[in-house]
Scaffold this motif. Sequence first.
Motif, PDB file in Angstrom:
ATOM      1  N   ILE A 123      58.487  13.897  39.984  1.00  0.00           N
ATOM      2  CA  ILE A 123      58.973  13.663  41.350  1.00  0.00           C
ATOM      3  C   ILE A 123      60.254  14.458  41.594  1.00  0.00           C
ATOM      4  N   HIS A 124      61.223  14.274  40.689  1.00  0.00           N
ATOM      5  CA  HIS A 124      62.518  14.934  40.838  1.00  0.00           C
ATOM      6  C   HIS A 124      62.553  16.169  39.954  1.00  0.00           C
ATOM      7  N   TRP A 125      62.923  17.298  40.526  1.00  0.00           N
ATOM      8  CA  TRP A 125      62.914  18.565  39.803  1.00  0.00           C
ATOM      9  C   TRP A 125      64.329  19.117  39.729  1.00  0.00           C
ATOM     10  N   GLU A 126      64.754  19.433  38.521  1.00  0.00           N
ATOM     11  CA  GLU A 126      66.071  20.036  38.327  1.00  0.00           C
ATOM     12  C   GLU A 126      65.905  21.546  38.225  1.00  0.00           C
ATOM     13  N   GLU A 127      66.590  22.279  39.086  1.00  0.00           N
ATOM     14  CA  GLU A 127      66.479  23.733  39.041  1.00  0.00           C
ATOM     15  C   GLU A 127      67.460  24.300  38.023  1.00  0.00           C
ATOM     16  N   LEU A 128      66.951  25.212  37.181  1.00  0.00           N
ATOM     17  CA  LEU A 128      67.780  25.835  36.140  1.00  0.00           C
ATOM     18  C   LEU A 128      67.821  27.344  36.372  1.00  0.00           C
ATOM     19  N   GLU A 129      68.484  28.055  35.473  1.00  0.00           N
ATOM     20  CA  GLU A 129      68.584  29.513  35.606  1.00  0.00           C
ATOM     21  C   GLU A 129      67.213  30.169  35.409  1.00  0.00           C
ATOM     22  N   PRO A 130      66.950  31.278  36.110  1.00  0.00           N
ATOM     23  CA  PRO A 130      65.708  32.028  35.851  1.00  0.00           C
ATOM     24  C   PRO A 130      65.642  32.454  34.389  1.00  0.00           C
ATOM     25  N   VAL A 131      64.404  32.659  33.896  1.00  0.00           N
ATOM     26  CA  VAL A 131      64.240  32.928  32.461  1.00  0.00           C
ATOM     27  C   VAL A 131      63.647  34.290  32.134  1.00  0.00           C
ATOM     28  N   LEU A 132      62.884  34.884  33.049  1.00  0.00           N
ATOM     29  CA  LEU A 132      62.303  36.207  32.769  1.00  0.00           C
ATOM     30  C   LEU A 132      62.571  37.128  33.956  1.00  0.00           C
ATOM     31  N   TYR A 133      63.278  38.236  33.679  1.00  0.00           N
ATOM     32  CA  TYR A 133      63.605  39.189  34.736  1.00  0.00           C
ATOM     33  C   TYR A 133      62.765  40.460  34.572  1.00  0.00           C
ATOM     34  N   PRO A 134      62.569  41.197  35.670  1.00  0.00           N
ATOM     35  CA  PRO A 134      61.838  42.468  35.583  1.00  0.00           C
ATOM     36  C   PRO A 134      62.458  43.382  34.530  1.00  0.00           C
ATOM     37  N   MET A 177      57.846  40.532  36.528  1.00  0.00           N
ATOM     38  CA  MET A 177      57.315  39.429  35.733  1.00  0.00           C
ATOM     39  C   MET A 177      56.310  38.637  36.567  1.00  0.00           C
ATOM     40  N   TYR A 178      55.034  38.879  36.313  1.00  0.00           N
ATOM     41  CA  TYR A 178      53.983  38.176  37.037  1.00  0.00           C
ATOM     42  C   TYR A 178      53.537  36.942  36.244  1.00  0.00           C
ATOM     43  N   SER A 179      52.484  36.324  36.737  1.00  0.00           N
ATOM     44  CA  SER A 179      52.144  34.974  36.271  1.00  0.00           C
ATOM     45  C   SER A 179      51.679  34.888  34.827  1.00  0.00           C
ATOM     46  N   GLY A 180      51.891  33.714  34.261  1.00  0.00           N
ATOM     47  CA  GLY A 180      51.468  33.387  32.914  1.00  0.00           C
ATOM     48  C   GLY A 180      51.557  31.889  32.712  1.00  0.00           C
ATOM     49  N   CYS A 181      51.429  31.489  31.452  1.00  0.00           N
ATOM     50  CA  CYS A 181      51.311  30.059  31.158  1.00  0.00           C
ATOM     51  C   CYS A 181      52.294  29.663  30.062  1.00  0.00           C
ATOM     52  N   GLY A 182      52.212  28.435  29.610  1.00  0.00           N
ATOM     53  CA  GLY A 182      53.067  27.960  28.531  1.00  0.00           C
ATOM     54  C   GLY A 182      52.307  27.023  27.609  1.00  0.00           C
ATOM     55  N   LEU A 183      52.680  27.033  26.322  1.00  0.00           N
ATOM     56  CA  LEU A 183      52.101  26.062  25.384  1.00  0.00           C
ATOM     57  C   LEU A 183      53.065  25.847  24.223  1.00  0.00           C
ATOM     58  N   ARG A 184      52.956  24.690  23.582  1.00  0.00           N
ATOM     59  CA  ARG A 184      53.794  24.404  22.422  1.00  0.00           C
ATOM     60  C   ARG A 184      53.229  25.121  21.204  1.00  0.00           C
ATOM     61  N   ASN A 185      54.116  25.522  20.322  1.00  0.00           N
ATOM     62  CA  ASN A 185      53.692  26.229  19.103  1.00  0.00           C
ATOM     63  C   ASN A 185      53.357  25.225  18.002  1.00  0.00           C
ATOM     64  N   ASP A 186      52.506  24.256  18.317  1.00  0.00           N
ATOM     65  CA  ASP A 186      52.218  23.154  17.395  1.00  0.00           C
ATOM     66  C   ASP A 186      51.716  23.627  16.033  1.00  0.00           C
ATOM     67  N   ARG A 187      51.102  24.800  15.989  1.00  0.00           N
ATOM     68  CA  ARG A 187      50.520  25.286  14.742  1.00  0.00           C
ATOM     69  C   ARG A 187      51.445  26.274  14.025  1.00  0.00           C
ATOM     70  N   GLY A 188      52.641  26.461  14.581  1.00  0.00           N
ATOM     71  CA  GLY A 188      53.635  27.282  13.889  1.00  0.00           C
ATOM     72  C   GLY A 188      53.251  28.744  13.748  1.00  0.00           C
ATOM     73  N   ASP A 242      60.862  41.551  43.689  1.00  0.00           N
ATOM     74  CA  ASP A 242      61.627  41.378  42.440  1.00  0.00           C
ATOM     75  C   ASP A 242      61.115  40.230  41.576  1.00  0.00           C
ATOM     76  N   MET A 243      59.823  40.151  41.356  1.00  0.00           N
ATOM     77  CA  MET A 243      59.245  38.956  40.738  1.00  0.00           C
ATOM     78  C   MET A 243      59.866  38.621  39.383  1.00  0.00           C
ATOM     79  N   THR A 244      60.353  37.403  39.315  1.00  0.00           N
ATOM     80  CA  THR A 244      61.132  36.841  38.217  1.00  0.00           C
ATOM     81  C   THR A 244      60.531  35.467  37.925  1.00  0.00           C
ATOM     82  N   TRP A 245      60.664  34.993  36.679  1.00  0.00           N
ATOM     83  CA  TRP A 245      60.257  33.607  36.424  1.00  0.00           C
ATOM     84  C   TRP A 245      61.443  32.685  36.712  1.00  0.00           C
ATOM     85  N   GLY A 246      61.336  31.916  37.793  1.00  0.00           N
ATOM     86  CA  GLY A 246      62.300  30.853  38.036  1.00  0.00           C
ATOM     87  C   GLY A 246      61.985  29.662  37.148  1.00  0.00           C
ATOM     88  N   HIS A 247      62.866  28.668  37.134  1.00  0.00           N
ATOM     89  CA  HIS A 247      62.699  27.550  36.194  1.00  0.00           C
ATOM     90  C   HIS A 247      63.201  26.237  36.786  1.00  0.00           C
TER      91      HIS A 247
END
Lengths: 438, 438
Positions: free
Chosen positions: B61-72, B78-89, B49-54
Amino acid sequence: MSSRKENCYPIMHFAPDYGWLNDPNGLVYHDGIFELYYQSNPNGVEWDDMTWGHARSTDLIHWEELEPVLYPDENGMMYSGCGLRNDRGELGLPKDALLFPYTAAGFDEGLSNPYFTIRLAYSTDGGASLIKRGDKLLQEMAPDNRDPKVFWHEESKAYVLVLWIEKNDFGIFRSENMQNFELSQRITLEGGFECPDLFELPVIGDDGNVSEKRWVFWAADGMYFVGDFDGYKFTPTQDKKKAYFITTLPYAAQTWSGDPKGRVIQIPWLRTKCVYNQTTSTMGIPRELTLRKINGSYVIKHAIPEEITSRVQPVSELTKGESSYISKDSAIFLDLDNLSGSTVNLYASGENDPFVTLKYNDRTGAIGISDGKVTEFMFLGREHRDKATIIYDRGIIELTTGDDTILQMTDLPHLRSIECNRISFESGEGNLKVGMIY
Amino acid sequence: MSSRKENCYPIMHFAPDYGWLNDPNGLVYHDGIFELYYQSNPNGVEWDDMTWGHARSTDLIHWEELEPVLYPDENGMMYSGCGLRNDRGELGLPKDALLFPYTAAGFDEGLSNPYFTIRLAYSTDGGASLIKRGDKLLQEMAPDNRDPKVFWHEESKAYVLVLWIEKNDFGIFRSENMQNFELSQRITLEGGFECPDLFELPVIGDDGNVSEKRWVFWAADGMYFVGDFDGYKFTPTQDKKKAYFITTLPYAAQTWSGDPKGRVIQIPWLRTKCVYNQTTSTMGIPRELTLRKINGSYVIKHAIPEEITSRVQPVSELTKGESSYISKDSAIFLDLDNLSGSTVNLYASGENDPFVTLKYNDRTGAIGISDGKVTEFMFLGREHRDKATIIYDRGIIELTTGDDTILQMTDLPHLRSIECNRISFESGEGNLKVGMIY
């Protein structure tokens, strides 16, 4: 030789009384005996002082440990090599002598030769003691070249020696008299590393008969290449494949020479952990190799040899809710024929809680193996969910799919000293066949 | 979200409260936060059931677990991917939006597309929730192509997307507007598989200063290729190398985009075992990557980032026979400066026998880690025997050589719930620096 101090030895996976073990070496069959030499540190539980240790078996189940046979010398530590019978009476030695090409691991710290050299030892007392000959079998190809495996190739009338040279490069050498091997082919087998083996396997057709034969070039990590071999050159005819699905426990498997039935029987080193500061690593269970053609490509089957299967004692055929007592000195064979969500528990004598639980998830094809705290997973794969065999041997587990094409091993070293006295089929449909071997 | 039911979580290695974890995904820094999404099965301790956890952290050091963000969804898991800021809009989204290229793992079982497709999600609430855009980022190259990693390449003015295509083949794609990525190079990197990453690293000279920069192409199993990259083509300039000496625990490491100091910080998935049927696998400790030139070739250094080193609390500097109490809720930092046959013991509160013993053998360069029954070995290597750092975190151990070029991890899952209360320097010369982090 030290006695077995702790109850920490598996039943049918060979482990020396004391010390470190790695590659199987010098595998040769003669006079009803399967000789098993191996990379050994007899002085400690870590890799060091590489020596050829020695054990033997007549049934591939029980192994008698004997005195080590090759100790480090002025040419270096004793690294891996192979064994074969002197059937053709080479080197002025009797035909019942045994020949052992080996690697002398020359380091540049005061030794006579900074290269690893390939040399020969022999035995005239049936393998109990080995005598080193002074000469080298071939001209070194690279500083760390090692791991000779030699066989007589009848069609081209020569001894063939395969050697790891460097990186993914291997050498095939030839000699007509077990001396002065000459390079016949240098071959790059991408993904292959160390401990080469080269053997011909029968291809078993759908009708169970041998339809053809194919050559296999094998490397230490279970990478194998199916192809043609004419005594001079190996030519891969399909993409590389990797044996041992998922697990990283097995390594440096070698095949026995001289099997009386002409079978190719292989045994791997299993990188099981050090227990009780007494013994590190074990050998795997010997497997008979054949090929099967699946979707147009050849795949190795890893079957339990008949020496072993014929000695499995049937215990019971359990249905859900049933349990059965078994001998505490046995390895356990489980035949899983219907795997819909089955749960199997193993108990030590007098205990109400199982020391290990095997749970099959038929949705994912995973088998979870839990000691109550820690769970390991083994995977049957989507196409192999219907049938599997599990051998449980004092914390070492070998899982084989019903068609023998997928073999996995795992090691639960904290369970090594626990003797199983009872097995229960907690849940699941169908029958659970239980057998034991001791 | 389930509460932490058992005391089975490491201190600084992230593990979700419940379920299975694998690859880190969507790593992006913004507003003082390191976002850590990850491959997750929130419904079980096995892969499914691959999902993006968060999770997220401000100090690594300390990690706060939040709700998953991407569900099948209808396009697959939902397999692997990356993240980046939309600095260029781009895409009509605000500049403070976050962009998440991901893999929708289409299978041929009733889904809309039998290929894995590369798609985009975004967040306009600082990463707390992700919205899937409908469009695909590129034309599929092979049925299982996956794992996009995207960055803006300023010199050639384009977004660059690296993708695993099949076998050892990867693709480099370009787009000027984060849409319709076009293939710029298909490259075979022998030995590389899955989860590519491409980044430029500073080369640190002997004087500690940056002497030059080199590009690194990274694949999931820690195989890396140093070379040139012009925004269009990657050209390896030296033989492949493998990070993570010996161990097979780490996999699929990914680097954060947008680090405020321009550093390249990477975190791997560690394949630690399932404990208490509660949690399977953890993340490794984040490492800052740089290069060092050793004997003419570039080697990655894996340093602990200053966020972490600056928070290590010195506890004591022990000499032989001394011991020291430490907080039971901390991970332990050991600075080994003189390793001649040292033995270090860790004790749980009120216990006279250590629950783990670390023993260094200065002849073999091995560190044996024993819980009294089972011993694991880690190796410093012949050239790195003088100095090392060990982090012990509830049974997870990370060993780094003094020059940060060799990094090894091991997992002793049976020790996960044991809290260390005291540490002793049983034997060995010199000083043992002890620190803790909590």
